[in-house]
Design a protein around this motif. Structure first.
Motif, PDB file in Angstrom:
ATOM      1  N   ARG A  37      -3.082  -7.187   5.492  1.00  0.00           N
ATOM      2  CA  ARG A  37      -2.974  -7.737   6.842  1.00  0.00           C
ATOM      3  C   ARG A  37      -2.151  -9.009   6.811  1.00  0.00           C
ATOM      4  N   MET A  38      -1.070  -9.028   7.578  1.00  0.00           N
ATOM      5  CA  MET A  38      -0.234 -10.221   7.715  1.00  0.00           C
ATOM      6  C   MET A  38      -0.372 -10.721   9.148  1.00  0.00           C
ATOM      7  N   ASN A  39      -1.239 -11.693   9.331  1.00  0.00           N
ATOM      8  CA  ASN A  39      -1.516 -12.264  10.654  1.00  0.00           C
ATOM      9  C   ASN A  39      -1.941 -11.174  11.646  1.00  0.00           C
ATOM     10  N   GLY A  40      -2.786 -10.251  11.155  1.00  0.00           N
ATOM     11  CA  GLY A  40      -3.315  -9.193  12.008  1.00  0.00           C
ATOM     12  C   GLY A  40      -2.514  -7.915  11.990  1.00  0.00           C
ATOM     13  N   THR A  41      -1.330  -7.919  11.400  1.00  0.00           N
ATOM     14  CA  THR A  41      -0.479  -6.727  11.349  1.00  0.00           C
ATOM     15  C   THR A  41      -0.586  -6.075   9.980  1.00  0.00           C
ATOM     16  N   ALA A  42      -0.776  -4.764   9.957  1.00  0.00           N
ATOM     17  CA  ALA A  42      -0.877  -4.027   8.701  1.00  0.00           C
ATOM     18  C   ALA A  42       0.512  -3.833   8.094  1.00  0.00           C
ATOM     19  N   VAL A  43       0.658  -4.209   6.830  1.00  0.00           N
ATOM     20  CA  VAL A  43       1.922  -4.071   6.108  1.00  0.00           C
ATOM     21  C   VAL A  43       1.626  -3.357   4.788  1.00  0.00           C
ATOM     22  N   PRO A  44       2.423  -2.340   4.403  1.00  0.00           N
ATOM     23  CA  PRO A  44       2.183  -1.651   3.131  1.00  0.00           C
ATOM     24  C   PRO A  44       2.173  -2.632   1.961  1.00  0.00           C
ATOM     25  N   ALA A  45       1.151  -2.543   1.126  1.00  0.00           N
ATOM     26  CA  ALA A  45       1.032  -3.454  -0.006  1.00  0.00           C
ATOM     27  C   ALA A  45       2.202  -3.308  -0.974  1.00  0.00           C
ATOM     28  N   LEU A  46       2.675  -2.072  -1.173  1.00  0.00           N
ATOM     29  CA  LEU A  46       3.797  -1.859  -2.090  1.00  0.00           C
ATOM     30  C   LEU A  46       5.078  -2.499  -1.562  1.00  0.00           C
ATOM     31  N   ALA A  47       5.241  -2.520  -0.231  1.00  0.00           N
ATOM     32  CA  ALA A  47       6.420  -3.173   0.349  1.00  0.00           C
ATOM     33  C   ALA A  47       6.382  -4.678   0.075  1.00  0.00           C
ATOM     34  N   LEU A  48       5.205  -5.278   0.212  1.00  0.00           N
ATOM     35  CA  LEU A  48       5.073  -6.703  -0.087  1.00  0.00           C
ATOM     36  C   LEU A  48       5.354  -6.977  -1.558  1.00  0.00           C
ATOM     37  N   LEU A  49       4.815  -6.135  -2.437  1.00  0.00           N
ATOM     38  CA  LEU A  49       5.050  -6.315  -3.867  1.00  0.00           C
ATOM     39  C   LEU A  49       6.524  -6.122  -4.212  1.00  0.00           C
ATOM     40  N   GLY A  50       7.157  -5.134  -3.592  1.00  0.00           N
ATOM     41  CA  GLY A  50       8.588  -4.927  -3.823  1.00  0.00           C
ATOM     42  C   GLY A  50       9.406  -6.129  -3.411  1.00  0.00           C
ATOM     43  N   TRP A  51       9.047  -6.750  -2.278  1.00  0.00           N
ATOM     44  CA  TRP A  51       9.744  -7.960  -1.839  1.00  0.00           C
ATOM     45  C   TRP A  51       9.569  -9.073  -2.863  1.00  0.00           C
ATOM     46  N   ILE A  52       8.338  -9.256  -3.346  1.00  0.00           N
ATOM     47  CA  ILE A  52       8.066 -10.329  -4.298  1.00  0.00           C
ATOM     48  C   ILE A  52       8.870 -10.147  -5.583  1.00  0.00           C
ATOM     49  N   VAL A  53       8.940  -8.920  -6.091  1.00  0.00           N
ATOM     50  CA  VAL A  53       9.621  -8.669  -7.361  1.00  0.00           C
ATOM     51  C   VAL A  53      11.136  -8.703  -7.206  1.00  0.00           C
ATOM     52  N   LEU A  54      11.654  -7.906  -6.268  1.00  0.00           N
ATOM     53  CA  LEU A  54      13.104  -7.722  -6.172  1.00  0.00           C
ATOM     54  C   LEU A  54      13.814  -8.868  -5.457  1.00  0.00           C
ATOM     55  N   VAL A  55      13.200  -9.392  -4.398  1.00  0.00           N
ATOM     56  CA  VAL A  55      13.861 -10.421  -3.594  1.00  0.00           C
ATOM     57  C   VAL A  55      13.430 -11.817  -4.026  1.00  0.00           C
TER      58      VAL A  55
END
Length: 333
Positions: free
Chosen positions: A224-242
């Motif tokens: 949950r990002m400020n009440g919005t559901a975001v795929p956990a893998l997408a967040l992890l991909g952002w952290i690693v790649l970006v």
């Protein structure tokens, strides 16, 4: 004629460098807002750090192979870089995120430039300018506003301690950057140092974080990002790649094209970007005194690093000193 060509080339290089530095600041600044939802969804902060560093190390393996002679030439540098600049900074910063707001954690971490000046003055016993001392005082005063000391230190004390530990580890990065630049033309390639630093950091964190205990099922769901559901893998991909790989690479390339002063200004933008992103995406609102304190911290950090002695006077320290080291801040995390 050759002079004109050189000036044109320098101008173009600085423009490209500024663009790369802005991309790097944006990438680094987005790491906290992507990591905090994962932590709040149940993942341990150390597990998130391990996933970030191990994933980035895997991506950087080709560069490590390209610079495979580096461990024989600079084993101590790579070990220290991986231990402090990668594992220490990331683990302490993410641990702080689990207890205090993103903006506060990063602003506390930005005491590092002031601490570098303290290292130069009291450990290396070298003089610093009055402007540098003023920067340290401003940074400390701004931090008092950020944590609102008049309210009895309402922030989590352990969270602040983790953020300060991250700042100390970042000081270690600055000093190790000096050691890496003392060989002139024989200095190790920064990309190779980053690649092996990530590998060493991943190995150190493996022993500490115990990744075999990670709740892997949590990565298949959403956070949950400020009440919005975001795929956990997408967040992890952002952290690693970006926020790790792209941030490091663009940061290293930008430092080669910018002066220490310009690089220092752009480095300070990371804290501003992270605070704004946390405000917009996570709903972490800072009070007016905290915003004012954050501006003072950044101003103090910039004054402290830009007022450092010239490179020539710091050659006995490490042929570049803290001013040069700070210019390479985007190559740390």
């Amino acid at each position: 004629m050759p002079v004109r060509t050189s000036e044109s080339s320098d101008s173009g290089g600085r423009g490209v460098g500024l663009g790369l530095a802005l991309v790097s600041a944006l990438a680094f600044g987005g790491s906290g807002v992507a990591a905090k939802p994962l932590i709040e969804s149940g993942l341990d902060p150390l597990h998130v750090v391990w996933l970030r560093v191990a994933g980035a190390a895997l991506v950087m393996l080709p560069l490590a192979w390209r610079h495979r002679a580096l461990p024989r030439r600079r084993p101590a540098l790579l070990l220290g870089f991986g231990l402090f600049a990668v594992a220490g900074v990331q683990a302490c910063y993410f641990a702080a995120l689990s207890r205090i707001p993103v903006g506060v954690a990063l602003l506390v971490e930005y005491l590092a430039p002031a601490l570098v000046l303290g290292w130069v003055r009291f450990v290396q016993r070298r003089p610093v300018t009055r402007a540098a001392a003023l920067g340290v005082v401003l940074a400390a005063g701004g931090l008092a506003c950020v944590v609102e000391v008049w309210s009895g230190l309402s922030f989590d004390a352990l969270g602040l301690a983790f953020a300060l530990a991250a700042a100390c580890c970042q000081v270690g990065y600055f000093i190790l950057s000096d050691q890496g630049g003392d060989a002139g033309t024989e200095a190790p390639d920064p990309l190779g140092v980053i690649a092996y630093g990530l590998i060493v950091g991943a190995l150190v964190l493996t022993a500490v974080a115990r990744p075999w205990e990670i709740h892997w099922a949590g990565l298949t769901g959403s956070a949950r990002m400020n009440g919005t559901a975001v795929p956990a893998l997408a967040l992890l991909g952002w952290i690693v790649l970006v926020a790790t790989v792209a941030a490091y690479v663009t940061g290293v390339l930008s430092v080669r094209r910018l002066s220490p002063q310009v690089a220092g200004v752009v480095a300070c933008l990371e804290a501003v970007i992270a605070t704004v992103l946390a405000w917009v995406l996570l709903g972490e609102h800072l009070s007016a005194p905290q915003v004012f304190g954050g501006v003072v911290v950044l101003a103090g950090a910039f004054i402290a690093q830009s007022a450092a002695p010239a490179k020539k006077s710091l050659e006995p320290v490490a042929a570049g000193g803290p001013e040069r080291a700070l210019s390479g801040q985007r190559t740390s995390a």
